[in-house]
Enzyme design. Structure first.
Site, PDB file in Angstrom:
ATOM      1  CG  HIS A  65      -0.716   0.135   2.603  1.00  0.00           C
ATOM      2  ND1 HIS A  65      -0.213   1.339   3.174  1.00  0.00           N
ATOM      3  CD2 HIS A  65      -0.266  -0.797   3.461  1.00  0.00           C
ATOM      4  CE1 HIS A  65       0.221   1.055   4.300  1.00  0.00           C
ATOM      5  NE2 HIS A  65       0.225  -0.129   4.661  1.00  0.00           N
ATOM      6  CG  ASP A 173       2.605   0.965   7.564  1.00  0.00           C
ATOM      7  OD1 ASP A 173       2.294   0.236   6.908  1.00  0.00           O
ATOM      8  OD2 ASP A 173       1.930   0.919   8.897  1.00  0.00           O
ATOM      9  CD  GLU A 206      -3.162  -1.211   5.400  1.00  0.00           C
ATOM     10  OE1 GLU A 206      -3.020  -2.278   5.997  1.00  0.00           O
ATOM     11  OE2 GLU A 206      -2.727  -0.046   5.615  1.00  0.00           O
ATOM     12  CD  GLU A 207      -2.112   2.565   7.370  1.00  0.00           C
ATOM     13  OE1 GLU A 207      -2.676   2.366   8.066  1.00  0.00           O
ATOM     14  OE2 GLU A 207      -0.749   2.478   7.283  1.00  0.00           O
ATOM     15  CG  ASP A 229       1.569  -3.979   5.484  1.00  0.00           C
ATOM     16  OD1 ASP A 229       2.341  -3.024   6.223  1.00  0.00           O
ATOM     17  OD2 ASP A 229       0.221  -3.736   5.268  1.00  0.00           O
ATOM     18  CG  HIS A 313       0.501   3.364  12.243  1.00  0.00           C
ATOM     19  ND1 HIS A 313      -0.796   3.158  12.573  1.00  0.00           N
ATOM     20  CD2 HIS A 313       0.705   2.689  11.359  1.00  0.00           C
ATOM     21  CE1 HIS A 313      -1.346   2.560  11.427  1.00  0.00           C
ATOM     22  NE2 HIS A 313      -0.387   2.278  10.733  1.00  0.00           N
TER      23      HIS A 313
END
Length: 344
Positions: A65, A173, A206-207, A229, A313
């Site tokens: 992603h 990420d 995706e998030e 991922d 994150h």
């Protein structure tokens, strides 16, 4: 391909979920020399295709992603202060004093303002400030003329090289996964006898929704898919279970969301080529695009490869470049040998 340089390039692209257009065009340009066809769809997905030339050949889709967590501007106040809301899983504990970039027509610098400890009331030091009570300080007296409500905001952290072959940056990420796919495609340029087609999906959102994976895989409808991922890297202050040492190679997911035979073939490929790997047991929703892709159309046989990452994150995510390279090597070796049929 120099992975560190590629990661620096990818992590510099702003792509808050739902605002991926600019980054999508940049990634499409990186893919074009490596694929037969490349397009950006209206959802912000980047779709690439590399055929093998064999009639009735099966297709394996590689997904990572493109989007990143971030913020969206909700109000512009007097004095250059901004209110904002999170997009994706943002932890409010690490936001105060964070540097950000407001993606206005001309990108602008800002800081998430925080109260000096001297001015806090007794008991306030141990309390997390809710995001809806935070402000971004731009210092602009004419902020209302320059910034519109709805503008996306990203962390300002730029990629930094750490010791031990590690890279620190925002949005590793999942730009680390994008880099692994780019390296896989570069390796495939020298292999002319593949027996399967390769599709690439650099997916949007995706998030927040999984929209990119769902619509992108539906457009391709491959027989097989591999989601790439990140997973949690081990740190001294973290748990000992469900985390992986940086430098230990890909974490191969195992669980009900993931196709057992395809997963076994990836494990077999890793063993045959002396590629370090770990097994990541995932008893339910993997929290990745693998969960979404598996149930699209007639059902897609899906596997998951994850890159260990510290501080997920946050603005200071960390990966080891050797893990990105090992994920790429595993996918390359698998695609070189795969004839389109999984072993029972």
């Amino acid at each position: 391909m120099q992975i560190e340089k590629t990661l620096h390039t990818l992590c510099a692209l702003p792509a808050v979920s739902g605002f991926e257009e600019q980054a999508a065009q940049a990634v499409a340009a990186l893919l074009r020399p490596l694929c037969d066809t490349v397009e950006v769809d209206h959802n912000g997905n980047v779709l690439g295709y590399k055929g093998c030339g064999r009639k009735h050949a099966k297709t394996v889709l590689l997904d990572a992603h493109l989007d990143q967590i971030g913020f969206v501007l909700t109000d512009v106040l007097d004095g250059g202060f901004l209110r904002f809301a999170p997009v994706g899983g943002v932890d409010p504990r690490m936001l105060l004093a964070t540097e950000v970039t407001i993606l206005a027509d001309e990108p602008l610098y800002g800081v998430v303002s925080c109260m000096p400890p001297h001015l806090l009331k007794p008991g306030e030091q141990d309390k997390a400030v809710p995001i809806d009570q935070m402000l971004i300080d731009t210092g602009l007296e004419n902020a209302k003329e320059k910034i519109r409500v709805g503008t996306p905001i990203v962390f300002a952290q730029q990629p930094v090289k750490l010791l031990g072959g590690q890279v620190c940056s925002k949005c590793l990420d999942d730009r680390a996964g994008v880099a692994a796919i780019l390296l896989t495609l570069e390796k495939l340029k020298k292999h002319k006898k593949r027996r399967c087609n390769v599709a690439v999906l650099i997916s949007a959102q995706e998030e927040v929704t999984g929209l990119g994976a769902q619509t992108g895989v539906f457009a391709v409808q491959p027989e097989y898919a591999i989601a790439v991922d990140v997973t949690h890297g081990k740190t001294p202050d973290g748990p000992s279970d469900g985390v992986f040492e940086l430098g230990s190679g890909p974490a191969i997911g195992m669980g009900p969301n993931l196709h057992r035979a395809l997963t076994k073939m990836l494990i077999k490929t890793a063993k045959a080529n002396d590629i370090d790997y770990s097994l990541e047991v995932m008893e339910g929703n993997t929290g990745t695009n693998a969960w979404t892709m598996q149930i699209v159309a007639h059902g897609i046989a899906t596997a998951l490869l994850s890159i260990p990452e510290k501080y997920m994150h946050t603005p200071v995510e960390v990966v080891k470049t050797s893990d990105v390279e090992d994920v790429a090597e595993l996918m390359y070796r698998f695609l070189c040998d795969f004839d389109g049929e999984v072993e029972a």
